[in-house]
Write a protein that holds these residues in place. Sequence first.
Motif, PDB file in Angstrom:
ATOM      1  N   ARG A 127     -10.511   5.608  -3.853  1.00  0.00           N
ATOM      2  CA  ARG A 127     -10.254   4.140  -4.094  1.00  0.00           C
ATOM      3  C   ARG A 127     -11.118   3.068  -3.723  1.00  0.00           C
ATOM      4  O   ARG A 127     -11.451   3.144  -2.561  1.00  0.00           O
TER       5      ARG A 127
ATOM      6  N   THR B  31      -3.722   5.621   4.163  1.00  0.00           N
ATOM      7  CA  THR B  31      -3.360   4.997   3.051  1.00  0.00           C
ATOM      8  C   THR B  31      -3.812   5.899   1.946  1.00  0.00           C
ATOM      9  O   THR B  31      -4.435   6.985   1.988  1.00  0.00           O
ATOM     10  N   ASP B  32      -3.713   5.208   0.648  1.00  0.00           N
ATOM     11  CA  ASP B  32      -4.384   5.855  -0.381  1.00  0.00           C
ATOM     12  C   ASP B  32      -5.895   5.644  -0.737  1.00  0.00           C
ATOM     13  O   ASP B  32      -5.982   5.756  -1.824  1.00  0.00           O
ATOM     14  N   GLN B  33      -6.629   5.214   0.102  1.00  0.00           N
ATOM     15  CA  GLN B  33      -7.857   5.257  -0.103  1.00  0.00           C
ATOM     16  C   GLN B  33      -8.654   6.227  -0.727  1.00  0.00           C
ATOM     17  O   GLN B  33      -9.352   6.161  -1.592  1.00  0.00           O
TER      18      GLN B  33
ATOM     19  N   ARG C 264     -12.449  -1.167  -3.546  1.00  0.00           N
ATOM     20  CA  ARG C 264     -11.817  -2.501  -3.186  1.00  0.00           C
ATOM     21  C   ARG C 264     -10.831  -2.959  -4.506  1.00  0.00           C
ATOM     22  O   ARG C 264      -9.660  -3.576  -4.257  1.00  0.00           O
ATOM     23  N   LYS C 265     -11.413  -2.585  -5.438  1.00  0.00           N
ATOM     24  CA  LYS C 265     -10.639  -3.080  -6.768  1.00  0.00           C
ATOM     25  C   LYS C 265      -9.758  -2.094  -7.090  1.00  0.00           C
ATOM     26  O   LYS C 265      -9.088  -2.055  -8.159  1.00  0.00           O
ATOM     27  N   GLN C 266      -9.368  -1.195  -6.439  1.00  0.00           N
ATOM     28  CA  GLN C 266      -8.528  -0.107  -6.794  1.00  0.00           C
ATOM     29  C   GLN C 266      -8.997   0.934  -7.812  1.00  0.00           C
ATOM     30  O   GLN C 266      -8.214   1.723  -8.486  1.00  0.00           O
ATOM     31  N   ASP C 267     -10.256   0.832  -8.344  1.00  0.00           N
ATOM     32  CA  ASP C 267     -10.790   1.831  -9.209  1.00  0.00           C
ATOM     33  C   ASP C 267     -10.980   3.184  -8.529  1.00  0.00           C
ATOM     34  O   ASP C 267     -11.446   3.034  -7.383  1.00  0.00           O
TER      35      ASP C 267
ATOM     36  N   ALA D  22      -7.568   9.147  -2.934  1.00  0.00           N
ATOM     37  CA  ALA D  22      -6.365   9.207  -3.601  1.00  0.00           C
ATOM     38  C   ALA D  22      -6.014  10.709  -4.120  1.00  0.00           C
ATOM     39  O   ALA D  22      -4.977  11.062  -4.329  1.00  0.00           O
TER      40      ALA D  22
ATOM     41  N   ARG E 268       0.814  -1.088   0.018  1.00  0.00           N
ATOM     42  CA  ARG E 268       0.106  -0.006  -0.123  1.00  0.00           C
ATOM     43  C   ARG E 268       0.768   1.200   0.055  1.00  0.00           C
ATOM     44  O   ARG E 268       2.149   1.211   0.324  1.00  0.00           O
TER      45      ARG E 268
END
Length: 328
Positions: free
Chosen positions: A305, A248-250, A307-310, A252, A233
């Motif tokens: 972001r 974190t980068d949740q 869960r799938k990082q989209d 973004a 992460r």
Amino acid sequence: MRYSFQTMTTEAHLHFQAGPNPRCSPDEIAAQVEGAVAEIVALMGPNSPGGDLKRLNDSPPGHWIQVHPRTWHVLEEAALWYELSGGAFDPSAGTLKNLFNFQGYDLERWPEAAEPEAARQALGLDKIKRRPEDRSLSLTRPGQKLDFGAIAKGYAVDRAIEVLEENGLENALAEIGGEVKAIGLNPGPPPRPWRVGIEDPRAGEESGLALELSNAAVASSGHRLRYFNYGGRRYSHIIDPRTLQPITDQVAGVTVAHPSSCMTADALSTALSILGPDEGLEFLRRAHREAAAKVQGVEVIMFIRDRKQDIEVRVLAAGPEGVLMRSA
Ligand code: AMP
Ligand code: MG
């Protein structure tokens, strides 16, 4: 006219045309702006010898340190967001930042639990005593530190515009490390709103979103410059005082637009990075109830972001009149 100079470990840019006073050249006006920003660094820079924050941070608990009216002004703004954000925005979180080294690298060892726990004792702006009568501050615990990294750039941008306005300028843009304030119009020809690019984490390094601004300030918090990687992460240099850990980068990226104050936009962008979209919206609504004038017209672009990082984009507003919608 365009001017650039180095400050606050980044670059500052000014755009304006000659002012109404022929005795004050654009070069002189730009030098005045540079001086005003240098004053802020001297007062509030974390390492400025003899500066207000350096003297406070080096002082023993119980010792009162008198600070400059400008430092006090920024402190009061920081204290407002500390309170309204329930302590998520906390300029005393600098204590924790120092555990990590945010240089865009891979962290090998997470700091020992005992270290941040010790720092927890020193955390919280309310544990630094304030005496408004003589603008003095006093630490109460060892290890406490005040850090204006989340707000000083925005304040410096406001000061830059203030100096330009004092020189009679009505159309100008000032930017420091991505924090921007624009007044009037870009003279052109033809005159049009100022165009300001913000980073879009969905796109590559080079592309972004363009906002059109006239009489508005914009500040962003993101991950591009200062971060580290750990366990797959990316972590930001913003610390969540509730978990004692870097975020974190949740979220973004966050961009906040405000009709007049880049300092407020700067504080809000950091606070919203920590709070995320849901708590962030609650926070904005609380701010609108309790300090409506401070957030009138505030609009927020948040990149989140999943869960799938989209990455998904959300626009949040404190109230009905968003500054971006107005200028769009
Ligand atoms: P910004 O780039 O405006 O989001 O500010 C980030 C900087 O603010 C960090 O580099 C720290 O100096 C400081 N900081 C870190 N965590 C916090 C926090 N929770 N509240 C206020 N300032 C913080
Ligand atoms: Mg900020």
